[in-house]
Design an enzyme around this catalytic site. Structure first.
Site, mmCIF file in Angstrom:
data_model
loop_
_atom_site.group_PDB
_atom_site.id
_atom_site.type_symbol
_atom_site.label_atom_id
_atom_site.label_comp_id
_atom_site.label_asym_id
_atom_site.label_seq_id
_atom_site.Cartn_x
_atom_site.Cartn_y
_atom_site.Cartn_z
ATOM 1 N N CYS A 55 -8.152 -4.643 -10.319
ATOM 2 C CA CYS A 55 -7.716 -3.545 -11.172
ATOM 3 C C CYS A 55 -7.263 -2.405 -10.266
ATOM 4 O O CYS A 55 -8.096 -1.727 -9.667
ATOM 5 C CB CYS A 55 -8.881 -3.132 -12.063
ATOM 6 S SG CYS A 55 -8.479 -1.855 -13.234
ATOM 7 N N CYS A 77 -7.358 -0.767 1.073
ATOM 8 C CA CYS A 77 -6.389 -1.319 2.011
ATOM 9 C C CYS A 77 -7.092 -1.501 3.346
ATOM 10 O O CYS A 77 -7.732 -0.585 3.857
ATOM 11 C CB CYS A 77 -5.205 -0.371 2.156
ATOM 12 S SG CYS A 77 -4.105 -0.831 3.504
ATOM 13 N N CYS A 98 0.333 2.988 3.651
ATOM 14 C CA CYS A 98 0.771 2.439 4.939
ATOM 15 C C CYS A 98 1.731 1.257 4.803
ATOM 16 O O CYS A 98 2.107 0.660 5.801
ATOM 17 C CB CYS A 98 -0.441 2.019 5.761
ATOM 18 S SG CYS A 98 -1.240 0.515 5.153
ATOM 19 N N CYS A 155 0.850 -1.194 0.000
ATOM 20 C CA CYS A 155 0.000 0.000 0.000
ATOM 21 C C CYS A 155 0.884 1.242 0.000
ATOM 22 O O CYS A 155 1.812 1.343 0.812
ATOM 23 C CB CYS A 155 -0.896 -0.019 1.238
ATOM 24 S SG CYS A 155 -1.827 1.513 1.473
ATOM 25 N N CYS A 176 -5.347 0.928 6.294
ATOM 26 C CA CYS A 176 -5.487 2.392 6.363
ATOM 27 C C CYS A 176 -6.745 2.891 5.650
ATOM 28 O O CYS A 176 -7.029 4.090 5.687
ATOM 29 C CB CYS A 176 -4.253 3.074 5.790
ATOM 30 S SG CYS A 176 -4.100 2.967 3.988
HETATM 31 FE FE FE Z 1 -2.820 1.088 3.505
#
Ligand code: FE
Length: 160
Positions: free
Chosen positions: A147, A123, A78, A75, A126
């Site tokens: 995607c 995610c 984070c 990510c 976060c």
């Molecule tokens: Fe994240």
């Protein structure tokens, strides 16, 4: 006392509804929490728009779309591990595409931004917006196509 009984029942019903609505609330608590100003500080303008405001980068514009190196995609907000390079495939869409991810770090939500429901991927640590999940992925594997915006990801190459 009998007179008040239905009222009492109603009060219980209403309060139960209140509780169940609270449970269903989409306001999820994430382990990584930052203020809007803090996100702006650490993210590029594009990553901020994508991760925090669910923007979509232009197709074929992201540096990770054509990336074929071995490694882990994390990510961009984070650094939670999200995808492995071995599950990346060329979907021709112009966005990095994967047939599966690290499920424990992915959150599936629904968005109605373009008029019909789409499975939104976020995610799970976060809450950052990543992209969308479609069911037109490789039939030989999972059939899924995650995607994902390149701008929502960071790539950590594997040392070989
Ligand atoms: Fe994240």
């Amino acid at each position: 006392m009998k007179k008040y009984y239905p009222l009492f029942l109603l009060a219980i019903l209403v309060s139960c509804q209140g509780i169940s609505q609270e449970k269903k609330s989409p306001k999820k608590e994430y382990t990584v929490v930052k203020t809007d100003a803090e996100w702006k500080e650490i993210l590029s303008p594009l990553a901020y728009d994508v991760l925090r405001h669910a923007a979509t980068e232009r197709p074929f514009s992201g540096p990770l779309n054509d990336n074929k190196k071995k490694g882990i995609y994390v990510c961009g907000g984070c650094q939670a591990p999200l995808y492995e390079s071995q599950y990346k495939f060329d979907s021709g869409s112009g966005w990095p595409s994967f047939d599966r991810g690290f499920e424990e770090n992915l959150e599936y939500d629904v968005d109605y931004k373009i008029g019909y429901p789409r499975s939104e991927l976020k995610c799970n640590k976060c809450g950052g917006h990543l992209g969308h999940m479609f069911n037109d992925g490789p039939r030989k594997t999972t059939g899924q196509r995650h995607c994902i915006n390149s701008a929502a990801l960071a790539f950590i190459p594997t040392n070989e």
